[in-house]
Design a protein around this motif. Structure first.
Motif, PDB file in Angstrom:
ATOM      1  N   MET A   1     -16.130 -43.537  14.855  1.00 60.10           N
ATOM      2  CA  MET A   1     -15.664 -42.203  14.501  1.00 60.10           C
ATOM      3  C   MET A   1     -14.157 -42.147  14.409  1.00 60.10           C
ATOM      4  O   MET A   1     -13.605 -41.535  13.511  1.00 60.10           O
TER       5      MET A   1
ATOM      6  N   LEU B   1     -32.390 -53.761   4.261  1.00 58.88           N
ATOM      7  CA  LEU B   1     -33.092 -52.485   4.394  1.00 58.88           C
ATOM      8  C   LEU B   1     -33.482 -51.909   3.038  1.00 58.88           C
ATOM      9  O   LEU B   1     -34.501 -51.232   2.890  1.00 58.88           O
TER      10      LEU B   1
ATOM     11  N   ILE C   1     -16.351 -31.364  10.233  1.00 58.34           N
ATOM     12  CA  ILE C   1     -16.635 -32.806  10.132  1.00 58.34           C
ATOM     13  C   ILE C   1     -18.139 -33.000  10.283  1.00 58.34           C
ATOM     14  O   ILE C   1     -18.732 -32.449  11.218  1.00 58.34           O
ATOM     15  N   GLY C   2     -18.749 -33.764   9.404  1.00 55.59           N
ATOM     16  CA  GLY C   2     -20.202 -33.922   9.477  1.00 55.59           C
ATOM     17  C   GLY C   2     -20.691 -35.351   9.643  1.00 55.59           C
ATOM     18  O   GLY C   2     -21.843 -35.573   9.962  1.00 55.59           O
ATOM     19  N   CYS C   3     -19.803 -36.329   9.379  1.00 59.52           N
ATOM     20  CA  CYS C   3     -20.286 -37.706   9.473  1.00 59.52           C
ATOM     21  C   CYS C   3     -19.108 -38.639   9.689  1.00 59.52           C
ATOM     22  O   CYS C   3     -17.986 -38.183   9.851  1.00 59.52           O
ATOM     23  N   ASP C   4     -19.385 -39.933   9.690  1.00 65.27           N
ATOM     24  CA  ASP C   4     -18.291 -40.888   9.863  1.00 65.27           C
ATOM     25  C   ASP C   4     -18.250 -41.947   8.762  1.00 65.27           C
ATOM     26  O   ASP C   4     -17.583 -42.961   8.911  1.00 65.27           O
ATOM     27  N   THR C   5     -18.952 -41.711   7.675  1.00 66.37           N
ATOM     28  CA  THR C   5     -18.966 -42.691   6.591  1.00 66.37           C
ATOM     29  C   THR C   5     -18.703 -42.071   5.223  1.00 66.37           C
ATOM     30  O   THR C   5     -19.057 -42.653   4.207  1.00 66.37           O
TER      31      THR C   5
ATOM     32  N   ASN D   1     -20.068 -39.697   3.684  1.00 62.75           N
ATOM     33  CA  ASN D   1     -21.245 -39.357   2.886  1.00 62.75           C
ATOM     34  C   ASN D   1     -21.507 -37.869   2.769  1.00 62.75           C
ATOM     35  O   ASN D   1     -21.977 -37.396   1.747  1.00 62.75           O
TER      36      ASN D   1
ATOM     37  N   PRO E   1     -22.836 -32.076  13.687  1.00 69.11           N
ATOM     38  CA  PRO E   1     -23.122 -32.931  14.844  1.00 69.11           C
ATOM     39  C   PRO E   1     -23.077 -32.079  16.116  1.00 69.11           C
ATOM     40  O   PRO E   1     -22.432 -31.027  16.155  1.00 69.11           O
TER      41      PRO E   1
ATOM     42  N   SER F   1     -20.280 -38.183  17.117  1.00 68.98           N
ATOM     43  CA  SER F   1     -20.100 -38.649  15.753  1.00 68.98           C
ATOM     44  C   SER F   1     -21.489 -38.753  15.123  1.00 68.98           C
ATOM     45  O   SER F   1     -22.499 -38.760  15.830  1.00 68.98           O
ATOM     46  N   ARG F   2     -21.540 -38.833  13.829  1.00 71.03           N
ATOM     47  CA  ARG F   2     -22.829 -38.925  13.144  1.00 71.03           C
ATOM     48  C   ARG F   2     -23.600 -40.157  13.601  1.00 71.03           C
ATOM     49  O   ARG F   2     -24.802 -40.083  13.850  1.00 71.03           O
ATOM     50  N   SER F   3     -22.927 -41.291  13.709  1.00 71.31           N
ATOM     51  CA  SER F   3     -23.666 -42.497  14.084  1.00 71.31           C
ATOM     52  C   SER F   3     -24.173 -42.397  15.518  1.00 71.31           C
ATOM     53  O   SER F   3     -25.242 -42.883  15.849  1.00 71.31           O
TER      54      SER F   3
ATOM     55  N   THR G   1     -30.485 -47.711  10.847  1.00 71.01           N
ATOM     56  CA  THR G   1     -30.077 -46.560  10.037  1.00 71.01           C
ATOM     57  C   THR G   1     -29.198 -45.625  10.853  1.00 71.01           C
ATOM     58  O   THR G   1     -29.568 -44.476  11.139  1.00 71.01           O
TER      59      THR G   1
ATOM     60  N   THR H   1     -26.115 -44.573  10.023  1.00 74.53           N
ATOM     61  CA  THR H   1     -25.195 -43.705   9.287  1.00 74.53           C
ATOM     62  C   THR H   1     -25.898 -43.084   8.090  1.00 74.53           C
ATOM     63  O   THR H   1     -26.990 -43.516   7.703  1.00 74.53           O
ATOM     64  N   LEU H   2     -25.258 -42.122   7.491  1.00 74.27           N
ATOM     65  CA  LEU H   2     -25.821 -41.486   6.299  1.00 74.27           C
ATOM     66  C   LEU H   2     -25.765 -42.400   5.088  1.00 74.27           C
ATOM     67  O   LEU H   2     -26.301 -42.069   4.036  1.00 74.27           O
ATOM     68  N   ALA H   3     -25.119 -43.552   5.235  1.00 73.44           N
ATOM     69  CA  ALA H   3     -25.147 -44.531   4.152  1.00 73.44           C
ATOM     70  C   ALA H   3     -26.491 -45.252   4.139  1.00 73.44           C
ATOM     71  O   ALA H   3     -26.923 -45.730   3.093  1.00 73.44           O
TER      72      ALA H   3
ATOM     73  N   TYR I   1     -29.374 -43.983   6.341  1.00 73.21           N
ATOM     74  CA  TYR I   1     -30.426 -42.976   6.509  1.00 73.21           C
ATOM     75  C   TYR I   1     -30.208 -41.977   5.392  1.00 73.21           C
ATOM     76  O   TYR I   1     -29.263 -41.195   5.411  1.00 73.21           O
TER      77      TYR I   1
END
Lengths: 284, 157, 789
Positions: free
Chosen positions: A1, A259, B40-44, B46, C201, C280-282, C702, C704-706, C708
């Motif tokens: 993060m 995957l 903030i919603g994610c860390d990548t 996306n 989150p 965090s999302r992950s 899975t 991260t949103l990349a 999942y």
């Protein structure tokens, strides 16, 4: 993060940038748009101690060199989509750029950054090897040109030395008779290509005189589908004939299994997508 | 350098601050400037919830370092209304294009950017223009309606 | 008395734009992560990278030494005070509920389980410090496959073994029904593990001021959480205040009592300073409870004409490593719905809850009912294919007819009302069913490489959680009532205090509409208060599509009480008999003489001054009510989906999607339609895109949103929706609720469509998510087996 700490410089000249990179050694990394690098930093998958931001070096825009175009490394994907020179002379790049990620990412992500990051699943590397592009690199010893296939040496690894900066990429102008198509197969709009096919075909007298095919995510580097290219050369510009040629698309590849796709599925996709891409590129 | 002084204009106000290079633009906005309208919603990169405009273009502010925004103009959701709501804010309201509202700032900023470059998008173009913004509540149906409505109302950014 | 107010029902059924939007579209929101308090510190958790291991040492010295770090704690530091995270539903008497420490002390049982926490002055320093934590583990074997976890040879997640419970239900003689049935088919279905993925989150802020605790949390359940925190920590309940500020989506994932909430309270108590945690999302993909995860063995018996005789369901349900708040009950929520809208002579259900070394599962939109609907709607299509019948015709042959309601099903559910004929007819019409079937036939005959498939889902759902008495019978610890207070202020404005806790559902708008109608006041003059236990002291919060079915009737009842008081006061002020007072057009007046009367606001002012009150009446119109439903509510509907399957690549695209839902009466049809849209999107997500995948070492792949894949607008179709309206008979408003219906209906509609497209190849199932690869592989295998096309 949250990324680990790093130092940061933003040189205003290419010489300064090269010097900073050279002095930083293995722990220094170039940052341009940051769209590939920042997610890695945020997940703490990468720990550079120094970021050299090349954003103030100009290097943005497309220049007409006569027989070729020189794309500045800091040209964004969005720039590429809109650039009139690319549209007129090398539309494959514009088309593929439009398939990368999403609009907000494309406003920041640079062509040079995508190439230097060298993810074989990315779209631009496959496009550049199909085009036989040349990468222009600047290091402490000066400038050199690296051919695209040599440039992508391994997974996330290029032929750039640790103290070299990619300043631009030279691509041929596609002349009369050349068609193109970028086929990207992915599960969702934002997702990486499971397989991507960048195809160029020069049509002559109802036949494909010459074909060039670059594959994304069929190995640890982008791959030229040379067997399929050879099979397509001289084939009728028809869907059936090109489908036959495309059966060779996965020869010599070592597709990953992950995957998002098993190796045999990727091989199949490479063949199907190559057939489709060749058909569009040759106007079949 | 391990710290730097940056000057950023955000929603029309210019700020000067001392920041770590690793400070993300979105954290600078939220934690340093108190501009919590951008989530903030994610860390990548996306989800797109953090989308703002940087020098007139949409960017994901979690994928920009604050230091890279030095000298730039940033517009957040909090800067979209100009005395009255932006047509997109109005359209999102009138088309029920939000439920929990968490994705809405980013969605509106992304939609504004879409309309800037494509003032009369088709529904398919709207969907593709918003491919970088995830919503879990609305199923996007009303979001598409809202962007269409804002476009019809002549919103061009 | 409110029957007189027909003319004044201006708000019921009106697509009022939402009051919530003003702050949401302008960024003036109050998400938990926005909260900043003086002296506030930031918490970051250190989490296990091992799926199963003994913790041999936790060394936080380097973390503590980092400048800016205030404290760091391991599980041992909290062992005596952290208690066990609660499970509120012991579904059987002999259920195994292992101890579940919020922070692991001796053993970790899933990747992501918290083993330490670092507290620092800012979130960046906290992240750096967490990276310096040095934790040593002695690996233990993971348990990852539900189907082998009960083998003798399997490693044990807990000392007590891997079986948590076995729960059975049967009605009618299933053996008899199956014996000698002309047609018996059996199918095995996989309900894959899902990650709910609300876009906000989780975040928590906790303060302890002289023993008075305040916890802000991105939660769906402030009331339940308050009670649970008191029980888990021993902190006196009256000294705990829980606030759900703006919450960015829940879908069941924030219906939980989490380790992070408990530990935030313990840390603030220890340090005497406010603390914040933001995931965090992950981190969330790892540690927000997951949804679904079942293996289903379904058998159905029928006559040759399609009449159903019996249904037998056998489930293996993955609990994950621990039982969290409702974990064991989730698969059982579907237990009474596998028989769905169909009549049959016998039904048997068995569910075995099994531990694995993965994140615990718990409620996710539909919670047990999507699983049930999927199984029955899929096997009905299989049965139709077996019998050579049109799948809609097979359903119609077996469903409960409109005239037969109320109807008690084979699983003892009393459906109050429904009209499957009307919903289906309307759906068929909107969909163009016959024309699409014809096109499908043509494409099949042509051998078109892009095949067309039509999928059907005639679903029912049981929601409006829930009649408390039934919850007791099921072993659930809590109740299902809902509470409301209606206060009329001296200047005539109204405050409605609800026990529901919205996180996107628009209660501030819908409840304003309801009260405006009931009391004859302006929509704009009503304010709805919720989400803060100090402001709304009682309630059972929002989940299980309960807010309109249980929460709204409570508001309605409170309004009735207000009107009763208003009537009494009016009678007194007009010197008339109460029997002669009626309420119409927003005024209480003598019947036949509307000129002489008062509005509710006028009466409220009169009670404020209290100059002329009837003796024995308190000077107030304010009223409370608690509503406990007599039954679940039973929304139903018919969803039809057309897909195109590219047989060369396996790519599936949805060509059209039609949903006709019957959720009874509605307060705000715009909000209802939005819930349907969002529900469908999540169901399509399960059908095509989403799966929480663990590798052979028990790592979540899975994260991260990349990886999942939550779909974007570009990945989803447009939906055509309509409603039929068959009022509920179990509450005065006739409402049924809609929050989960779209998700429950849509997954089988999509998968049925895909299988329908591929049936000519001899394919009878595709495992979800129906990725292009899985579709392609099924076609390859079918062709290899001589499947014609």
């Amino acid at each position: 993060m949250i990324p680990a700490k790093f130092d940061y410089v933003r040189p205003s000249s290419l010489d300064d940038a090269v010097r900073a990179l050279d002095e930083g050694g293995e722990d220094a990394k170039v940052i341009a748009g940051g769209q590939s690098l920042l997610p890695l930093l945020r997940l703490r998958l990468s720990y550079p101690e120094l970021l050299v931001d090349v954003g103030s070096l100009g290097l943005r825009g497309v220049r007409d060199e006569g027989e070729s175009l020189l794309i500045g490394a800091l040209t964004t994907h969005d720039d590429a989509i809109r650039d009139p020179l690319l549209a007129a002379h090398c539309g494959l790049i514009a088309e593929a750029a439009g398939r990368v990620a999403d609009p907000a990412v494309r406003h920041r992500a640079t062509i040079g950054g995508a190439l230097a990051h060298a993810d074989p699943a990315a779209d631009m590397p496959a496009v550049m090897i199909a085009l036989d592009a040349s990468m222009i690199a600047r290091g402490p010893g000066g400038e050199r040109t690296i051919g695209a296939e040599e440039f992508f040496s391994d997974y996330l690894t290029t032929a750039l030395a640790a103290n070299e900066i990619l300043t631009g990429v030279r691509v041929p102008k596609l002349g009369h008779g050349w068609g193109y198509r970028y086929e990207k197969f992915h599960r969702t709009a934002q997702a990486w290509a499971i397989v991507g096919v960048a195809a160029l075909a020069r049509r002559s007298n109802g036949q494909v005189a010459e074909a060039r095919i670059g594959l994304a995510n069929m190995g640890s580097v982008p791959v030229r589908a040379r067997a399929a290219e050879a099979a397509a050369a001289g084939a009728d510009a028809s869907a059936d004939a090109l489908r036959s040629a495309a059966q060779h698309a996965d020869e010599g590849t070592r597709p990953p299994a992950d995957l998002h796709g098993a190796a045999d599925y990727r091989r199949h996709l490479a063949r199907v997508l190559t057939a489709r891409a060749l058909a569009v590129a040759s106007g079949a | 350098m391990s710290r730097a002084n940056i000057t950023v204009t955000v929603d029309g106000v210019t700020y000067t601050d001392d920041v770590e290079p690793r400070l993300l633009l979105v954290h600078y906005l939220r934690d340093r400037l108190g501009k919590t309208g951008t989530p903030i919603g994610c860390d990548t990169s996306n989800c797109g919830a953090c989308t703002v405009h940087l020098n007139g273009e949409s960017v994901k502010s979690c994928a920009v370092l604050a230091i890279q925004a030095d000298g730039a103009e940033v517009t957040t959701i909090e800067g979209m209304a100009d005395g009255q709501w932006h047509p997109l804010q109005q359209a999102f309201h009138s088309e029920h294009a939000l439920q929990c509202g968490y994705c809405s700032p980013g969605m509106i900023m992304a939609a504004a950017d879409l309309l800037r470059s494509n003032p009369r998008p088709s529904d398919q173009e709207i969907r593709e223009g918003l491919e970088g913004n995830l919503c879990r509540c609305t199923g996007y149906e009303n979001i598409v309606r809202a962007v269409r409505r804002a476009a019809e109302a002549g919103a061009t950014s | 008395m409110t029957a007189d107010t027909q003319a004044a029902q201006a708000e019921q059924g009106r697509a009022r734009l939402r009051k919530e939007d003003a702050r949401l579209v302008t960024g003036q929101t109050n998400w938990t992560d926005n909260i900043v308090l003086p002296g506030m510190l930031h918490m970051v958790f250190v989490r296990s990278p091992m799926a199963h291991a003994r913790i041999t040492s936790v060394d936080l010295s380097a973390a503590r030494a980092l400048p800016g770090v205030i404290a760091a704690f391991s599980g041992a530091d909290f062992a005596d005070e952290q208690g066990s995270l609660p499970c509120a539903w012991p579904v059987t008497e002999d259920i195994v509920i292992p101890a579940h420490p919020p922070m692991a002390v001796e053993e970790v049982r899933y990747v992501g389980e918290a083993v330490a926490v670092v507290v620092a002055r800012d979130r960046y320093t906290a992240a750096d410090a967490a990276a310096l934590a040095d934790v040593s583990y002695e690996p233990l074997p993971p348990v990852l496959d539900l189907r082998t976890a009960l083998d003798e040879s399997s490693p044990k997640v807990h000392a007590e073994g891997n079986k948590s419970f076995e729960w059975v239900f049967a009605q009618g003689d299933a053996d008899e029904a199956f014996r000698g049935a002309p047609v018996v088919i059996e199918r095995n279905y996989r309900q894959q593990r899902l990650i709910p993925s609300a876009i906000e989150p989780r975040a928590v802020v906790a303060t302890d001021v002289g023993g008075e605790f305040t916890l802000w949390s991105s939660t769906q359940i402030p009331h339940v959480l308050r009670v649970m925190l008191a029980l888990v920590t021993g902190i006196p309940e009256q000294n705990i205040r829980v606030i759900a500020p703006d919450v960015g989506g829940g879908f069941g994932s924030k219906l939980q009592v989490t380790a992070e909430e408990v530990l935030a309270v313990l840390v603030t108590r220890k340090l005497g300073r406010p603390v914040k945690w933001t995931e965090s999302r992950s981190e969330g993909n790892l540690t927000v409870h997951h949804g679904r995860d079942q293996w289903q063995r379904i058998r159905i018996a029928a006559d040759r004409d399609g009449r159903l005789r019996g249904l037998s369901v056998d489930l293996l349900a993955d609990m994950g490593a621990y039982l969290m708040l409702v974990t064991p009950g989730i698969p059982l929520l579907g237990a009474f719905l596998y028989n769905s809208i169909y009549k049959m002579d016998a039904y048997s259900f068995r569910c075995t809850g099994v531990f694995t070394t993965k994140m615990p599962t718990d409620a996710y939109r539909g919670a047990g009912r999507p699983e049930a609907t999927f199984a029955i709607e899929r096997i009905m299509d299989e049965l139709a294919a077996e019998l050579g019948m049109d799948p809609l015709q097979l359903r119609e042959r077996n469903w409960i007819r409109h005239e037969e309601f109320p109807y008690t099903t084979i699983s003892n559910m009393e459906y109050d009302s429904g009209n499957y004929e009307a919903a289906t007819a309307r759906a068929r019409e909107l969909f163009g069913y016959d024309a699409l079937r014809q096109e499908q036939n043509e494409r099949n005959l042509d051998g078109d490489p892009v095949r067309l498939g039509i999928g059907i889902s005639t679903y029912i759902e049981a929601c409006g959680w829930a009649p408390s008495r039934i919850l007791g019978q099921l072993g659930y610890a809590g109740g299902g009532w809902e509470h409301a207070s209606v206060r009329v202020l001296p200047t005539g404005k109204v405050e409605v205090v609800t026990g529901t806790s919205p996180h996107g559902q628009g209660h501030e708008t819908a409840w304003s509409q309801l009260v405006a109608d009931q009391l004859g006041v302006a929509f704009e003059d009503v304010r709805v208060l919720h989400g803060d236990t100090q402001v709304s002291p009682k309630g059972f919060d929002t989940y299980g599509s309960r807010s309109v079915a249980v929460g709204a009737p409570a508001i309605f009842s409170a309004c009735e009480k207000v009107l009763a008081k208003a009537k009494r006061l009016t009678a007194h002020m007009l010197e008339a008999s109460e029997n002669d007072i009626e309420f119409s057009d927003g005024r209480l007046h003598v019947r036949g003489d509307p000129e002489k009367g008062y509005s509710i606001p006028e009466l409220a002012l009169a009670t404020f001054a209290a100059h002329n009150m009837p003796s024995g009446m308190e000077p107030s119109l304010d009223s409370d009510a608690t509503f406990d439903p007599e039954n679940f509510s039973f929304p139903h509907g018919t969803h039809l989906c057309a897909v195109e399957v590219d047989t060369e690549t396996g790519q599936v695209s949805i060509r059209s999607y039609v949903a006709v839902d019957d959720v009874g009466k509605v307060i705000n049809p715009m909000i209802v339609e939005g819930q349907v849209h969002g529900g469908i999107a999540q169901g399509i997500g399960q059908a095509l895109y989403e799966e929480a995948v663990y590798d052979d070492d028990g790592n979540l792949v899975t994260t991260t949103l990349a990886d999942y894949l939550v779909p974007s607008a570009a990945d989803l179709p447009s939906y055509v929706t309509d409603r039929t309206e068959t009022p509920a008979t179990t509450n005065p408003l006739g409402v049924k609720g809609v929050g989960e219906a779209g998700t429950i209906a849509s997954t089988p509609a999509v998968v049925n469509a895909i299988v329908d497209a591929l049936r000519p190849f001899g394919i009878t199932d595709i495992t979800m998510p129906c990725t292009p690869e899985r579709v392609w592989r099924a076609i390859q295998n079918a062709r290899g087996n001589g499947g014609a096309a």
